[in-house]
Design a protein around this motif. Structure first.
Motif, PDB file in Angstrom:
ATOM      1  N   ARG A 227      44.040  31.356  37.287  1.00 49.86           N
ATOM      2  CA  ARG A 227      45.263  32.342  36.818  1.00 49.86           C
ATOM      3  C   ARG A 227      45.053  33.709  36.623  1.00 49.86           C
ATOM      4  O   ARG A 227      45.956  34.004  36.557  1.00 49.86           O
ATOM      5  N   VAL A 228      44.072  33.962  36.612  1.00 50.52           N
ATOM      6  CA  VAL A 228      43.219  34.882  35.686  1.00 50.52           C
ATOM      7  C   VAL A 228      42.971  36.277  36.846  1.00 50.52           C
ATOM      8  O   VAL A 228      41.886  35.675  37.437  1.00 50.52           O
ATOM      9  N   THR A 229      42.967  37.594  36.845  1.00 47.00           N
ATOM     10  CA  THR A 229      42.550  38.609  37.786  1.00 47.00           C
ATOM     11  C   THR A 229      41.668  39.434  36.588  1.00 47.00           C
ATOM     12  O   THR A 229      41.625  39.511  35.689  1.00 47.00           O
ATOM     13  N   VAL A 230      40.614  39.527  37.372  1.00 46.54           N
ATOM     14  CA  VAL A 230      40.226  40.280  36.131  1.00 46.54           C
ATOM     15  C   VAL A 230      38.976  41.870  36.932  1.00 46.54           C
ATOM     16  O   VAL A 230      38.935  41.624  37.912  1.00 46.54           O
ATOM     17  N   THR A 231      39.557  42.939  36.652  1.00 41.96           N
ATOM     18  CA  THR A 231      38.025  44.302  37.021  1.00 41.96           C
ATOM     19  C   THR A 231      38.577  45.009  36.447  1.00 41.96           C
ATOM     20  O   THR A 231      38.273  44.526  34.764  1.00 41.96           O
ATOM     21  N   LEU A 232      37.466  46.048  36.666  1.00 41.23           N
ATOM     22  CA  LEU A 232      36.553  47.169  35.800  1.00 41.23           C
ATOM     23  C   LEU A 232      37.343  48.365  35.079  1.00 41.23           C
ATOM     24  O   LEU A 232      38.320  48.965  36.027  1.00 41.23           O
TER      25      LEU A 232
ATOM     26  N   LEU B 227      53.722  32.451  29.724  1.00 41.41           N
ATOM     27  CA  LEU B 227      55.272  33.148  30.134  1.00 41.41           C
ATOM     28  C   LEU B 227      54.638  33.927  31.790  1.00 41.41           C
ATOM     29  O   LEU B 227      56.125  33.882  32.548  1.00 41.41           O
ATOM     30  N   ARG B 228      54.118  34.077  31.765  1.00 41.50           N
ATOM     31  CA  ARG B 228      54.449  34.368  33.583  1.00 41.50           C
ATOM     32  C   ARG B 228      53.558  34.442  34.712  1.00 41.50           C
ATOM     33  O   ARG B 228      53.632  34.772  35.589  1.00 41.50           O
ATOM     34  N   GLY B 229      52.640  32.667  34.219  1.00 38.34           N
ATOM     35  CA  GLY B 229      52.248  31.445  34.980  1.00 38.34           C
ATOM     36  C   GLY B 229      50.679  32.720  35.937  1.00 38.34           C
ATOM     37  O   GLY B 229      49.811  31.882  36.835  1.00 38.34           O
ATOM     38  N   LYS B 230      50.536  34.160  35.298  1.00 39.01           N
ATOM     39  CA  LYS B 230      49.416  34.377  35.598  1.00 39.01           C
ATOM     40  C   LYS B 230      49.408  35.777  34.615  1.00 39.01           C
ATOM     41  O   LYS B 230      49.842  35.606  33.963  1.00 39.01           O
TER      42      LYS B 230
ATOM     43  N   LEU C 233      45.243  35.447  27.312  1.00 39.61           N
ATOM     44  CA  LEU C 233      45.302  35.294  28.247  1.00 39.61           C
ATOM     45  C   LEU C 233      45.784  33.762  28.565  1.00 39.61           C
ATOM     46  O   LEU C 233      46.963  33.954  29.686  1.00 39.61           O
ATOM     47  N   ILE C 234      45.687  32.750  27.686  1.00 43.09           N
ATOM     48  CA  ILE C 234      46.564  31.851  28.578  1.00 43.09           C
ATOM     49  C   ILE C 234      47.892  31.939  27.377  1.00 43.09           C
ATOM     50  O   ILE C 234      49.778  31.885  28.095  1.00 43.09           O
ATOM     51  N   GLU C 235      48.742  32.621  26.895  1.00 46.40           N
ATOM     52  CA  GLU C 235      49.759  33.327  26.771  1.00 46.40           C
ATOM     53  C   GLU C 235      50.312  34.132  27.570  1.00 46.40           C
ATOM     54  O   GLU C 235      51.519  33.671  28.203  1.00 46.40           O
TER      55      GLU C 235
ATOM     56  N   VAL D 181      49.049  44.862  32.106  1.00 44.73           N
ATOM     57  CA  VAL D 181      47.573  44.419  32.147  1.00 44.73           C
ATOM     58  C   VAL D 181      48.200  43.605  30.842  1.00 44.73           C
ATOM     59  O   VAL D 181      47.873  43.854  29.475  1.00 44.73           O
ATOM     60  N   ASP D 182      47.300  41.845  30.750  1.00 47.78           N
ATOM     61  CA  ASP D 182      47.260  41.558  29.317  1.00 47.78           C
ATOM     62  C   ASP D 182      46.399  42.344  28.489  1.00 47.78           C
ATOM     63  O   ASP D 182      46.742  41.875  27.398  1.00 47.78           O
ATOM     64  N   VAL D 183      45.441  41.883  28.787  1.00 46.42           N
ATOM     65  CA  VAL D 183      43.870  42.358  27.786  1.00 46.42           C
ATOM     66  C   VAL D 183      42.922  43.778  28.569  1.00 46.42           C
ATOM     67  O   VAL D 183      42.744  43.505  29.608  1.00 46.42           O
TER      68      VAL D 183
END
Ligand SMILES: O=C(O)[C@H](O)[C@@H](O)[C@H](O)[C@H](O)COP(=O)(O)O
Length: 232
Positions: free
Chosen positions: A63-68, A33-36, A27-29, A127-129
């Motif tokens: 800066r993090v968006t979480v969903t399911l 890299l992309r600001g979010k 997530l930090i990466e 999605v990042d992760v």
């Protein structure tokens, strides 16, 4: 078989500790890299300890968006709600400022809401992760064996991001990401615990028909490596 990697841990606590560190780094990466960064999680009983550890990480959660990856079609206060599980265990402490996108609305059934809820997650992009669990029947997200929606859910040509599912046996109608949406990710994690699930994954005939064993579709695709985190 996709380029899967298996990370086996001596205990669930060890797994949760390492997985929360790995996801923190990813997530930090993404933010650097992309600001979010975007994190998609699954529900069920497995991820609770991981959620609690991840929630305490020093990430710029604003800066993090979480969903399911999926949810049961129940109100967010319902005890079976994945939305509730995430709010109570992940969106706490430092992580409480993350943006959360629910999959469930007030419609009576997800079949009338799937298209609208898809719009809500459309801007997520890659999605990042992406974190999935697996049921004892080989389902992931809410892509259940023998469900009418499974073919559409596993169809990689399907451009829908969310589909409605009426599981043959599991309680509640569901809303679920499709496999095509799930694979639009930078990191794909399968988080499972217990000997039974390990055996299912390691000994199952992963060339089995996905309608019988949906996880076979995930483990045999060649788009994205699957990082399997397992503990007894
Ligand atoms: O809504 C859900 O239940 C989950 O998203 C589902 O896909 C879950 O990951 C598996 O059913 C495993 O659940 P357990 O962790 O409870 O075994």
């Amino acid at each position: 078989m996709s380029k899967s990697q298996f990370f086996n841990f001596a205990s669930r606590n060890d797994l949760d500790a390492q997985m929360s560190k790995d996801v923190e780094r990813q997530l930090i990466e993404g933010i650097e890299l992309r600001g979010k960064a975007t994190l998609v999680v699954s529900g069920g009983s497995t991820p609770k300890g991981f959620f609690q550890m991840l929630s305490r990480k020093a990430i710029d959660w604003s800066r993090v968006t979480v969903t399911l990856a999926d949810d049961r079609w129940v109100p967010p206060h319902h005890e079976d709600s994945n939305d509730r599980l995430v709010r109570e265990n992940l969106l706490q402490g430092p992580a409480s400022v993350a943006r959360f996108i629910p999959l469930v609305n007030d419609d009576a059934h997800p079949r009338t809401a799937a298209a609208l809820m898809s719009d809500h997650i459309a801007e997520l992009g890659t999605v990042d992760v992406m974190i999935l669990g697996m049921g004892g029947d080989g389902h992931f997200a809410s892509l259940f064996p023998d469900s009418d929606a499974l073919e559409a859910g596993l169809d990689l040509a399907n451009e829908d991001t969310l589909i409605a599912v009426d599981p043959p046996v599991a309680p509640h109608a569901r809303i679920s990401m499709t496999l095509s949406r799930i694979l639009n990710s930078r990191q794909l994690i399968l988080h499972i615990v217990g000997e039974e699930k390990q055996a299912l994954l390691r000994t199952a005939d992963l060339e089995a028909a996905p309608e019988i064993l949906p996880i076979a579709a995930l483990m045999t695709q060649d788009y994205l490596p699957v990082n399997v985190y397992w503990a007894p």
